[in-house]
Design an enzyme around this catalytic site. Structure first.
Site, mmCIF file in Angstrom:
data_model
loop_
_atom_site.group_PDB
_atom_site.id
_atom_site.type_symbol
_atom_site.label_atom_id
_atom_site.label_comp_id
_atom_site.label_asym_id
_atom_site.label_seq_id
_atom_site.Cartn_x
_atom_site.Cartn_y
_atom_site.Cartn_z
ATOM 1 N N GLY A 71 -67.900 -3.196 -27.053
ATOM 2 C CA GLY A 71 -67.772 -3.880 -25.836
ATOM 3 C C GLY A 71 -67.082 -5.106 -26.482
ATOM 4 O O GLY A 71 -67.452 -6.380 -25.646
ATOM 5 N N ALA A 72 -66.309 -5.149 -27.215
ATOM 6 C CA ALA A 72 -65.667 -6.486 -27.918
ATOM 7 C C ALA A 72 -64.635 -7.062 -27.665
ATOM 8 O O ALA A 72 -64.165 -7.988 -28.051
ATOM 9 C CB ALA A 72 -65.748 -6.339 -29.717
ATOM 10 N N SER A 73 -64.210 -6.492 -26.362
ATOM 11 C CA SER A 73 -62.789 -6.785 -25.726
ATOM 12 C C SER A 73 -62.983 -8.164 -25.003
ATOM 13 O O SER A 73 -62.027 -8.893 -24.899
ATOM 14 C CB SER A 73 -62.041 -5.928 -25.055
ATOM 15 O OG SER A 73 -63.296 -5.250 -24.199
ATOM 16 N N ARG A 74 -64.136 -8.263 -24.218
ATOM 17 C CA ARG A 74 -64.077 -9.364 -23.370
ATOM 18 C C ARG A 74 -65.647 -9.860 -23.535
ATOM 19 O O ARG A 74 -66.452 -9.480 -24.103
ATOM 20 C CB ARG A 74 -64.130 -8.718 -22.232
ATOM 21 C CG ARG A 74 -62.619 -8.453 -21.771
ATOM 22 C CD ARG A 74 -62.575 -7.999 -20.256
ATOM 23 N NE ARG A 74 -63.067 -6.689 -20.103
ATOM 24 C CZ ARG A 74 -64.098 -6.572 -19.160
ATOM 25 N NH1 ARG A 74 -64.729 -7.688 -18.562
ATOM 26 N NH2 ARG A 74 -64.682 -5.554 -18.863
ATOM 27 N N ASN A 88 -65.436 5.356 -25.187
ATOM 28 C CA ASN A 88 -66.193 5.032 -24.158
ATOM 29 C C ASN A 88 -67.729 5.305 -24.782
ATOM 30 O O ASN A 88 -68.077 6.555 -25.084
ATOM 31 C CB ASN A 88 -66.103 6.107 -22.710
ATOM 32 C CG ASN A 88 -67.283 5.976 -21.912
ATOM 33 O OD1 ASN A 88 -68.200 5.348 -22.014
ATOM 34 N ND2 ASN A 88 -66.947 7.041 -20.887
ATOM 35 N N VAL A 89 -68.547 4.239 -24.874
ATOM 36 C CA VAL A 89 -69.645 4.521 -25.784
ATOM 37 C C VAL A 89 -70.913 5.710 -24.926
ATOM 38 O O VAL A 89 -71.709 6.189 -25.631
ATOM 39 C CB VAL A 89 -70.498 3.344 -25.727
ATOM 40 C CG1 VAL A 89 -69.682 2.211 -26.673
ATOM 41 C CG2 VAL A 89 -70.988 2.526 -24.443
ATOM 42 N N TYR A 146 -79.934 -0.578 -13.681
ATOM 43 C CA TYR A 146 -79.835 -1.712 -14.913
ATOM 44 C C TYR A 146 -81.051 -2.160 -15.549
ATOM 45 O O TYR A 146 -81.075 -2.144 -16.704
ATOM 46 C CB TYR A 146 -78.886 -2.925 -14.210
ATOM 47 C CG TYR A 146 -78.418 -3.732 -15.365
ATOM 48 C CD1 TYR A 146 -77.381 -3.713 -16.217
ATOM 49 C CD2 TYR A 146 -79.008 -5.241 -15.508
ATOM 50 C CE1 TYR A 146 -76.843 -4.680 -17.057
ATOM 51 C CE2 TYR A 146 -78.718 -6.053 -16.345
ATOM 52 C CZ TYR A 146 -77.426 -5.899 -17.049
ATOM 53 O OH TYR A 146 -77.001 -6.904 -18.021
ATOM 54 N N ALA A 158 -83.867 -0.579 -15.517
ATOM 55 C CA ALA A 158 -84.376 0.584 -16.297
ATOM 56 C C ALA A 158 -83.682 0.654 -17.510
ATOM 57 O O ALA A 158 -84.464 0.817 -18.675
ATOM 58 C CB ALA A 158 -84.567 1.532 -15.359
ATOM 59 N N LYS A 163 -81.859 -1.615 -19.408
ATOM 60 C CA LYS A 163 -82.377 -2.613 -20.161
ATOM 61 C C LYS A 163 -83.679 -2.654 -20.644
ATOM 62 O O LYS A 163 -83.906 -3.010 -21.872
ATOM 63 C CB LYS A 163 -81.738 -3.839 -19.577
ATOM 64 C CG LYS A 163 -80.359 -4.098 -19.629
ATOM 65 C CD LYS A 163 -79.489 -4.025 -20.744
ATOM 66 C CE LYS A 163 -77.975 -4.374 -20.498
ATOM 67 N NZ LYS A 163 -77.113 -4.223 -21.547
ATOM 68 N N ILE A 176 -75.133 -15.473 -17.827
ATOM 69 C CA ILE A 176 -73.945 -15.882 -18.852
ATOM 70 C C ILE A 176 -72.664 -15.896 -17.969
ATOM 71 O O ILE A 176 -72.454 -14.955 -17.283
ATOM 72 C CB ILE A 176 -74.045 -15.045 -20.038
ATOM 73 C CG1 ILE A 176 -75.220 -14.958 -20.758
ATOM 74 C CG2 ILE A 176 -73.162 -15.707 -21.066
ATOM 75 C CD1 ILE A 176 -76.099 -16.101 -21.153
#
Ligand code: NAP
Length: 248
Positions: free
Chosen positions: A13-16, A64-65, A156, A158, A160, A189
Protein backbone atom coordinates in the site's frame (compact mmCIF):
# COMPACT_ATOMS: atom_id res chain seq x y z
CA UNK A 1 25.48 7.11 5.27
CA UNK A 2 21.94 6.02 6.08
CA UNK A 3 20.97 3.56 8.81
CA UNK A 4 19.40 1.31 6.16
CA UNK A 5 22.13 1.47 3.52
CA UNK A 6 22.32 -1.77 1.53
CA UNK A 7 18.88 -2.99 2.65
CA UNK A 8 15.83 -3.75 0.55
CA UNK A 9 12.36 -3.00 1.90
CA UNK A 10 8.89 -4.02 0.77
CA UNK A 11 6.08 -1.62 1.65
CA UNK A 12 2.51 -2.70 0.88
CA UNK A 13 0.00 0.00 0.00
CA UNK A 14 2.84 2.36 -0.87
CA UNK A 15 0.96 4.38 -3.49
CA UNK A 16 -0.71 6.79 -1.08
CA UNK A 17 -0.96 8.06 2.49
CA UNK A 18 1.05 6.45 5.26
CA UNK A 19 2.55 3.75 3.02
CA UNK A 20 3.93 6.32 0.60
CA UNK A 21 5.47 8.26 3.48
CA UNK A 22 7.01 5.04 4.83
CA UNK A 23 8.50 4.19 1.44
CA UNK A 24 10.03 7.69 1.20
CA UNK A 25 11.42 7.58 4.74
CA UNK A 26 12.97 4.12 4.24
CA UNK A 27 14.61 5.36 1.03
CA UNK A 28 15.86 8.49 2.80
CA UNK A 29 17.42 6.15 5.39
CA UNK A 30 19.28 4.36 2.58
CA UNK A 31 17.03 1.43 1.63
CA UNK A 32 16.05 0.30 -1.84
CA UNK A 33 12.28 -0.04 -1.93
CA UNK A 34 9.76 -2.39 -3.51
CA UNK A 35 6.44 -0.55 -3.57
CA UNK A 36 3.22 -2.54 -3.66
CA UNK A 37 0.04 -0.88 -4.91
CA UNK A 38 -3.41 -2.13 -5.86
CA UNK A 39 -5.34 0.45 -7.90
CA UNK A 40 -3.25 3.66 -7.84
CA UNK A 41 -0.63 2.91 -10.50
CA UNK A 42 0.33 6.49 -11.37
CA UNK A 43 0.88 7.62 -7.77
CA UNK A 44 2.94 4.45 -7.21
CA UNK A 45 5.07 5.25 -10.29
CA UNK A 46 5.52 8.82 -9.05
CA UNK A 47 6.62 7.59 -5.62
CA UNK A 48 9.10 5.20 -7.22
CA UNK A 49 10.49 7.99 -9.42
CA UNK A 50 11.00 10.15 -6.34
CA UNK A 51 12.94 7.34 -4.65
CA UNK A 52 15.08 6.77 -7.76
CA UNK A 53 15.88 10.50 -7.70
CA UNK A 54 17.33 9.92 -4.22
CA UNK A 55 19.74 7.42 -5.79
CA UNK A 56 17.98 4.30 -4.48
CA UNK A 57 16.44 1.48 -6.45
CA UNK A 58 12.64 1.38 -6.58
CA UNK A 59 10.21 -0.92 -8.39
CA UNK A 60 6.42 -1.09 -8.23
CA UNK A 61 4.32 -4.25 -7.92
CA UNK A 62 0.59 -4.45 -8.44
CA UNK A 63 -1.14 -6.92 -6.14
CA UNK A 64 -4.27 -7.13 -4.08
CA UNK A 65 -2.65 -8.28 -0.82
CA UNK A 66 -5.72 -10.34 0.03
CA UNK A 67 -5.36 -12.44 -3.13
CA UNK A 68 -3.01 -15.43 -2.71
CA UNK A 69 -2.18 -15.75 -6.42
CA UNK A 70 -1.38 -12.05 -6.79
CA UNK A 71 0.80 -12.21 -3.67
CA UNK A 72 2.67 -15.21 -5.10
CA UNK A 73 3.28 -13.37 -8.36
CA UNK A 74 4.43 -10.20 -6.58
CA UNK A 75 6.80 -12.04 -4.26
CA UNK A 76 8.28 -14.10 -7.11
CA UNK A 77 8.92 -10.94 -9.14
CA UNK A 78 10.37 -8.98 -6.29
CA UNK A 79 12.71 -11.82 -5.22
CA UNK A 80 13.82 -11.99 -8.83
CA UNK A 81 14.43 -8.23 -8.99
CA UNK A 82 15.98 -7.59 -5.58
CA UNK A 83 16.71 -10.92 -3.91
CA UNK A 84 15.57 -11.40 -0.29
CA UNK A 85 14.16 -8.35 1.47
CA UNK A 86 15.41 -7.33 4.89
CA UNK A 87 12.48 -5.07 5.83
CA UNK A 88 8.80 -5.90 5.32
CA UNK A 89 6.21 -3.26 6.14
CA UNK A 90 2.62 -4.49 6.02
CA UNK A 91 0.80 -1.20 5.60
CA UNK A 92 -2.01 -1.82 3.07
CA UNK A 93 -5.35 -1.47 4.81
CA UNK A 94 -9.01 -0.67 4.26
CA UNK A 95 -12.09 0.24 6.29
CA UNK A 96 -15.71 -0.75 5.60
CA UNK A 97 -17.56 0.88 8.49
CA UNK A 98 -21.08 0.10 9.75
CA UNK A 99 -22.59 -0.51 13.15
CA UNK A 100 -22.24 -4.20 13.95
CA UNK A 101 -25.88 -5.21 13.47
CA UNK A 102 -25.90 -3.63 9.99
CA UNK A 103 -22.53 -5.05 8.99
CA UNK A 104 -22.90 -7.79 6.41
CA UNK A 105 -20.67 -10.79 5.94
CA UNK A 106 -18.83 -9.36 2.91
CA UNK A 107 -17.82 -6.19 4.79
CA UNK A 108 -16.48 -8.35 7.59
CA UNK A 109 -14.58 -10.69 5.29
CA UNK A 110 -13.05 -8.04 3.04
CA UNK A 111 -11.59 -6.10 5.97
CA UNK A 112 -10.22 -9.25 7.62
CA UNK A 113 -8.74 -10.44 4.32
CA UNK A 114 -6.88 -7.21 3.51
CA UNK A 115 -5.83 -6.09 7.01
CA UNK A 116 -5.01 -9.42 8.65
CA UNK A 117 -4.80 -12.35 6.24
CA UNK A 118 -2.86 -10.29 3.67
CA UNK A 119 -0.01 -9.43 6.07
CA UNK A 120 0.12 -13.03 7.32
CA UNK A 121 0.40 -14.36 3.75
CA UNK A 122 3.11 -11.87 2.82
CA UNK A 123 5.20 -12.68 5.89
CA UNK A 124 4.71 -16.40 5.21
CA UNK A 125 6.11 -15.99 1.70
CA UNK A 126 9.08 -13.77 2.62
CA UNK A 127 10.23 -15.10 5.97
CA UNK A 128 12.25 -18.10 4.74
CA UNK A 129 14.57 -16.20 2.38
CA UNK A 130 14.85 -13.46 5.03
CA UNK A 131 15.99 -15.95 7.68
CA UNK A 132 18.28 -17.82 5.28
CA UNK A 133 20.10 -14.59 4.42
CA UNK A 134 20.70 -13.37 7.96
CA UNK A 135 17.37 -12.03 9.23
CA UNK A 136 15.49 -8.78 9.05
CA UNK A 137 12.69 -6.61 10.34
CA UNK A 138 8.93 -6.91 10.01
CA UNK A 139 6.73 -3.94 10.87
CA UNK A 140 2.95 -4.31 10.79
CA UNK A 141 0.79 -1.19 10.63
CA UNK A 142 -2.08 -1.79 13.00
CA UNK A 143 -4.28 0.95 14.52
CA UNK A 144 -5.32 2.57 17.76
CA UNK A 145 -8.69 1.00 16.90
CA UNK A 146 -7.11 -2.44 17.34
CA UNK A 147 -6.12 -1.36 20.86
CA UNK A 148 -9.26 0.51 21.97
CA UNK A 149 -12.09 -0.65 19.69
CA UNK A 150 -14.27 1.90 17.91
CA UNK A 151 -17.98 2.30 17.25
CA UNK A 152 -18.83 1.16 13.72
CA UNK A 153 -15.54 -0.64 13.16
CA UNK A 154 -16.02 -4.15 14.55
CA UNK A 155 -14.44 -5.67 11.42
CA UNK A 156 -11.48 -3.27 11.39
CA UNK A 157 -10.92 -3.50 15.16
CA UNK A 158 -10.95 -7.30 15.00
CA UNK A 159 -8.51 -7.29 12.06
CA UNK A 160 -6.12 -4.77 13.64
CA UNK A 161 -6.33 -6.46 17.05
CA UNK A 162 -5.59 -9.74 15.31
CA UNK A 163 -2.60 -8.13 13.63
CA UNK A 164 -1.24 -7.16 17.06
CA UNK A 165 -1.58 -10.76 18.26
CA UNK A 166 0.02 -12.05 15.06
CA UNK A 167 2.91 -9.61 15.60
CA UNK A 168 3.54 -10.87 19.14
CA UNK A 169 3.36 -14.53 18.14
CA UNK A 170 5.72 -14.14 15.18
CA UNK A 171 8.07 -12.07 17.36
CA UNK A 172 8.37 -15.15 19.59
CA UNK A 173 8.69 -17.60 16.69
CA UNK A 174 11.41 -15.66 14.84
CA UNK A 175 13.32 -14.09 17.74
CA UNK A 176 16.19 -16.60 17.57
CA UNK A 177 16.37 -16.23 13.79
CA UNK A 178 17.49 -12.61 13.91
CA UNK A 179 14.10 -11.31 12.82
CA UNK A 180 12.23 -8.75 14.91
CA UNK A 181 8.48 -8.32 14.46
CA UNK A 182 6.84 -5.14 15.72
CA UNK A 183 3.69 -3.15 15.12
CA UNK A 184 3.07 0.56 14.76
CA UNK A 185 -0.37 1.70 15.88
CA UNK A 186 -1.27 5.09 14.43
CA UNK A 187 -4.00 7.22 15.95
CA UNK A 188 -5.93 9.46 13.57
CA UNK A 189 -3.64 10.49 10.70
CA UNK A 190 -4.37 12.95 7.87
CA UNK A 191 -4.80 10.68 4.83
CA UNK A 192 -7.52 9.74 2.31
CA UNK A 193 -8.75 7.19 4.87
CA UNK A 194 -9.98 10.11 6.97
CA UNK A 195 -11.78 11.73 4.01
CA UNK A 196 -15.18 10.24 4.87
CA UNK A 197 -14.93 10.95 8.60
CA UNK A 198 -17.24 13.88 9.43
CA UNK A 199 -15.53 17.08 10.63
CA UNK A 200 -17.54 16.89 13.87
CA UNK A 201 -15.97 13.50 14.63
CA UNK A 202 -12.49 14.79 13.80
CA UNK A 203 -13.13 17.68 16.22
CA UNK A 204 -13.97 15.16 18.93
CA UNK A 205 -10.75 13.30 18.09
CA UNK A 206 -8.73 16.52 18.47
CA UNK A 207 -10.44 17.16 21.81
CA UNK A 208 -9.51 13.76 23.25
CA UNK A 209 -5.96 13.82 21.85
CA UNK A 210 -3.58 15.41 24.37
CA UNK A 211 -1.41 16.83 21.55
CA UNK A 212 -4.63 18.34 20.13
CA UNK A 213 -4.35 17.52 16.44
CA UNK A 214 -4.35 14.70 13.90
CA UNK A 215 -1.02 13.10 13.01
CA UNK A 216 0.89 13.29 9.74
CA UNK A 217 1.94 10.27 7.64
CA UNK A 218 5.60 11.27 8.11
CA UNK A 219 5.20 10.93 11.89
CA UNK A 220 4.14 7.30 11.43
CA UNK A 221 6.93 6.71 8.93
CA UNK A 222 9.56 7.90 11.42
CA UNK A 223 8.44 5.20 13.88
CA UNK A 224 8.71 2.54 11.18
CA UNK A 225 12.24 3.62 10.22
CA UNK A 226 13.24 3.47 13.87
CA UNK A 227 11.91 -0.09 14.25
CA UNK A 228 13.68 -1.11 11.02
CA UNK A 229 16.98 0.45 12.09
CA UNK A 230 19.87 -1.04 14.10
CA UNK A 231 18.83 1.23 17.02
CA UNK A 232 15.81 -1.04 17.58
CA UNK A 233 17.76 -4.33 17.64
CA UNK A 234 16.49 -5.40 21.10
CA UNK A 235 12.85 -4.46 20.48
CA UNK A 236 10.45 -7.18 19.34
CA UNK A 237 6.76 -7.91 19.87
CA UNK A 238 6.20 -4.25 20.67
CA UNK A 239 3.26 -2.06 19.65
CA UNK A 240 4.47 1.49 19.18
CA UNK A 241 1.62 3.99 19.38
CA UNK A 242 1.84 7.10 17.19
CA UNK A 243 -1.33 8.76 18.39
CA UNK A 244 -0.63 12.11 20.05
CA UNK A 245 -1.34 10.56 23.44
CA UNK A 246 -4.92 9.50 22.59
CA UNK A 247 -4.22 6.01 23.94
CA UNK A 248 -1.52 5.38 26.53
P1 NAP B 1 -5.11 5.24 2.54
O1 NAP B 1 -4.66 6.65 2.38
O2 NAP B 1 -6.54 4.89 2.30
O3 NAP B 1 -4.17 4.32 1.60
C1 NAP B 1 -4.38 2.95 1.59
C2 NAP B 1 -3.26 2.27 0.86
O4 NAP B 1 -3.47 0.85 0.93
C3 NAP B 1 -3.20 2.63 -0.61
O5 NAP B 1 -1.87 2.70 -1.03
C4 NAP B 1 -3.92 1.47 -1.29
O6 NAP B 1 -3.44 1.17 -2.58
C5 NAP B 1 -3.52 0.33 -0.39
N1 NAP B 1 -4.46 -0.79 -0.46
C6 NAP B 1 -5.76 -0.82 -0.12
N2 NAP B 1 -6.27 -2.03 -0.33
C7 NAP B 1 -5.25 -2.79 -0.85
C8 NAP B 1 -5.14 -4.13 -1.26
N3 NAP B 1 -6.19 -4.96 -1.22
N4 NAP B 1 -3.95 -4.57 -1.73
C9 NAP B 1 -2.88 -3.75 -1.78
N5 NAP B 1 -2.92 -2.46 -1.40
C10 NAP B 1 -4.10 -1.99 -0.93
O7 NAP B 1 -4.78 4.67 3.98
P2 NAP B 1 -3.76 5.21 5.10
O8 NAP B 1 -4.50 6.14 5.96
O9 NAP B 1 -2.49 5.62 4.49
O10 NAP B 1 -3.57 3.86 5.93
C11 NAP B 1 -2.41 3.05 5.82
C12 NAP B 1 -2.44 2.02 6.93
O11 NAP B 1 -2.47 2.69 8.19
C13 NAP B 1 -3.65 1.11 6.91
O12 NAP B 1 -3.29 -0.19 7.32
C14 NAP B 1 -4.57 1.73 7.93
O13 NAP B 1 -5.46 0.80 8.48
C15 NAP B 1 -3.56 2.22 8.94
N6 NAP B 1 -4.06 3.30 9.80
C16 NAP B 1 -4.44 4.50 9.28
C17 NAP B 1 -4.90 5.48 10.14
C18 NAP B 1 -5.33 6.85 9.66
O14 NAP B 1 -5.80 7.63 10.49
N7 NAP B 1 -5.16 7.20 8.42
C19 NAP B 1 -4.98 5.24 11.51
C20 NAP B 1 -4.58 4.01 12.00
C21 NAP B 1 -4.11 3.04 11.13
P3 NAP B 1 -4.13 1.68 -3.97
O15 NAP B 1 -4.46 3.14 -3.78
O16 NAP B 1 -3.04 1.45 -4.97
O17 NAP B 1 -5.33 0.83 -4.23
Amino acid sequence: MGVLDGKTSLVTGASRGIGRAIAMALAEAGSDVALNYFTSREPAEAAADKIRAMGRRAEIYKANVSNPDENDEMVAKLLDDFGPVQVVVNNAGITRDKSFVKMDRSMWQEVLDVNLTGPAMIIHRLIKPMIETGGGRIVNITSIVGQMGNFGQANYAAAKGGLISLTKTLAREFARKNVTVNAVAPGFIETDMMADVPESVLDQVRNVTPIGRLGKPEEVAAAVVFLASPAASFITGEVLGVNGGMYM
